[in-house]
Design a protein around this motif. Structure first.
Motif, PDB file in Angstrom:
ATOM      1  N   ARG A  35     -51.104  25.913  32.206  1.00  0.00           N
ATOM      2  CA  ARG A  35     -51.566  25.562  30.866  1.00  0.00           C
ATOM      3  C   ARG A  35     -52.893  26.242  30.520  1.00  0.00           C
ATOM      4  O   ARG A  35     -53.872  25.581  30.165  1.00  0.00           O
ATOM      5  CB  ARG A  35     -51.673  24.043  30.756  1.00  0.00           C
ATOM      6  CG  ARG A  35     -50.305  23.363  30.949  1.00  0.00           C
ATOM      7  CD  ARG A  35     -50.385  21.884  31.030  1.00  0.00           C
ATOM      8  NE  ARG A  35     -50.870  21.338  29.768  1.00  0.00           N
ATOM      9  CZ  ARG A  35     -51.149  20.060  29.581  1.00  0.00           C
ATOM     10  NH1 ARG A  35     -50.996  19.210  30.556  1.00  0.00           N
ATOM     11  NH2 ARG A  35     -51.576  19.636  28.431  1.00  0.00           N
ATOM     12  N   GLU A  37     -53.814  27.628  27.957  1.00  0.00           N
ATOM     13  CA  GLU A  37     -54.254  27.361  26.581  1.00  0.00           C
ATOM     14  C   GLU A  37     -55.188  26.159  26.507  1.00  0.00           C
ATOM     15  O   GLU A  37     -55.840  25.934  25.490  1.00  0.00           O
ATOM     16  CB  GLU A  37     -53.042  27.145  25.652  1.00  0.00           C
ATOM     17  CG  GLU A  37     -52.285  25.861  25.880  1.00  0.00           C
ATOM     18  CD  GLU A  37     -51.280  25.893  27.025  1.00  0.00           C
ATOM     19  OE1 GLU A  37     -50.598  24.875  27.225  1.00  0.00           O
ATOM     20  OE2 GLU A  37     -51.172  26.928  27.730  1.00  0.00           O
ATOM     21  N   GLU A  38     -55.300  25.414  27.596  1.00  0.00           N
ATOM     22  CA  GLU A  38     -56.213  24.274  27.645  1.00  0.00           C
ATOM     23  C   GLU A  38     -57.667  24.703  27.830  1.00  0.00           C
ATOM     24  O   GLU A  38     -58.569  23.908  27.629  1.00  0.00           O
ATOM     25  CB  GLU A  38     -55.823  23.310  28.764  1.00  0.00           C
ATOM     26  CG  GLU A  38     -54.457  22.665  28.597  1.00  0.00           C
ATOM     27  CD  GLU A  38     -54.419  21.661  27.450  1.00  0.00           C
ATOM     28  OE1 GLU A  38     -55.460  21.047  27.148  1.00  0.00           O
ATOM     29  OE2 GLU A  38     -53.342  21.479  26.867  1.00  0.00           O
ATOM     30  N   TRP A  40     -58.549  28.488  27.305  1.00  0.00           N
ATOM     31  CA  TRP A  40     -58.753  29.749  26.589  1.00  0.00           C
ATOM     32  C   TRP A  40     -58.366  29.558  25.135  1.00  0.00           C
ATOM     33  O   TRP A  40     -57.207  29.352  24.795  1.00  0.00           O
ATOM     34  CB  TRP A  40     -57.936  30.887  27.192  1.00  0.00           C
ATOM     35  CG  TRP A  40     -58.287  31.260  28.601  1.00  0.00           C
ATOM     36  CD1 TRP A  40     -57.472  31.204  29.680  1.00  0.00           C
ATOM     37  CD2 TRP A  40     -59.521  31.772  29.084  1.00  0.00           C
ATOM     38  NE1 TRP A  40     -58.120  31.637  30.806  1.00  0.00           N
ATOM     39  CE2 TRP A  40     -59.390  31.989  30.457  1.00  0.00           C
ATOM     40  CE3 TRP A  40     -60.745  32.056  28.470  1.00  0.00           C
ATOM     41  CZ2 TRP A  40     -60.420  32.489  31.252  1.00  0.00           C
ATOM     42  CZ3 TRP A  40     -61.771  32.547  29.268  1.00  0.00           C
ATOM     43  CH2 TRP A  40     -61.604  32.766  30.639  1.00  0.00           C
ATOM     44  N   HIS A  42     -58.117  31.613  22.551  1.00  0.00           N
ATOM     45  CA  HIS A  42     -57.342  32.634  21.842  1.00  0.00           C
ATOM     46  C   HIS A  42     -55.851  32.636  22.175  1.00  0.00           C
ATOM     47  O   HIS A  42     -55.085  33.361  21.561  1.00  0.00           O
ATOM     48  CB  HIS A  42     -57.933  34.024  22.126  1.00  0.00           C
ATOM     49  CG  HIS A  42     -57.616  34.531  23.497  1.00  0.00           C
ATOM     50  ND1 HIS A  42     -58.255  34.051  24.621  1.00  0.00           N
ATOM     51  CD2 HIS A  42     -56.717  35.449  23.913  1.00  0.00           C
ATOM     52  CE1 HIS A  42     -57.760  34.674  25.676  1.00  0.00           C
ATOM     53  NE2 HIS A  42     -56.832  35.527  25.278  1.00  0.00           N
ATOM     54  N   LEU A  43     -55.418  31.833  23.142  1.00  0.00           N
ATOM     55  CA  LEU A  43     -54.009  31.857  23.548  1.00  0.00           C
ATOM     56  C   LEU A  43     -53.143  31.041  22.591  1.00  0.00           C
ATOM     57  O   LEU A  43     -53.595  30.045  22.023  1.00  0.00           O
ATOM     58  CB  LEU A  43     -53.859  31.319  24.973  1.00  0.00           C
ATOM     59  CG  LEU A  43     -54.497  32.167  26.065  1.00  0.00           C
ATOM     60  CD1 LEU A  43     -54.287  31.517  27.427  1.00  0.00           C
ATOM     61  CD2 LEU A  43     -53.942  33.578  26.073  1.00  0.00           C
ATOM     62  N   SER A  46     -53.234  26.976  21.799  1.00  0.00           N
ATOM     63  CA  SER A  46     -54.549  26.398  22.049  1.00  0.00           C
ATOM     64  C   SER A  46     -55.078  25.709  20.799  1.00  0.00           C
ATOM     65  O   SER A  46     -54.908  26.201  19.687  1.00  0.00           O
ATOM     66  CB  SER A  46     -55.538  27.471  22.491  1.00  0.00           C
ATOM     67  OG  SER A  46     -56.810  26.899  22.722  1.00  0.00           O
ATOM     68  N   ASP A  51     -63.709  29.034  24.067  1.00  0.00           N
ATOM     69  CA  ASP A  51     -63.258  28.972  25.452  1.00  0.00           C
ATOM     70  C   ASP A  51     -64.060  27.963  26.260  1.00  0.00           C
ATOM     71  O   ASP A  51     -65.239  27.727  25.987  1.00  0.00           O
ATOM     72  CB  ASP A  51     -63.416  30.341  26.131  1.00  0.00           C
ATOM     73  CG  ASP A  51     -62.487  31.393  25.560  1.00  0.00           C
ATOM     74  OD1 ASP A  51     -61.451  31.038  24.969  1.00  0.00           O
ATOM     75  OD2 ASP A  51     -62.802  32.582  25.726  1.00  0.00           O
TER      76      ASP A  51
END
Length: 99
Positions: A35, A37-38, A40, A42-43, A46, A51
């Motif tokens: 995961r 996106e937890e 970062w 920009h993913l 998210s 970040d």
């Protein structure tokens, strides 16, 4: 998460503590690895505005932390309420040694 303590280096476990920690250690390691996106922003998927630094110097921006299992351990130990002892002088970094 105020129970999370530093971890890493080597560990000496009481077997009963390890039995409590191990299943959640694997769970949290998998969460960190699957995961990104937890932490970062920009993913895709998210919801972060910026970040969350991973503290991992060995990855490029957007990659899964190489130290995911260390995060898994400290999160699991916190859930199990296992405290850690860090006796002085057990860990030495090359730049901290007397010359």
């Amino acid at each position: 998460w105020n129970l999370v303590q530093p971890g890493g280096w080597f560990h000496i476990f009481h077997v009963e503590d390890l039995k409590r920690i191990a299943p959640r250690w694997l769970y949290w390691t998998e969460q960190v690895r699957t995961r990104p996106e937890e932490y970062w922003a920009h993913l895709p998927g998210s919801t972060l505005e910026k970040d969350i630094p991973t503290g991992d110097a060995y990855i490029q921006h957007g990659q899964v932390p190489w130290i995911a299992e260390m995060y898994g351990y400290v999160f699991a130990a916190a859930e199990a309420k296992v405290a850690h002892e860090f006796p002085p002088h057990y860990i030495a970094y090359p730049n901290s040694l007397a010359r």
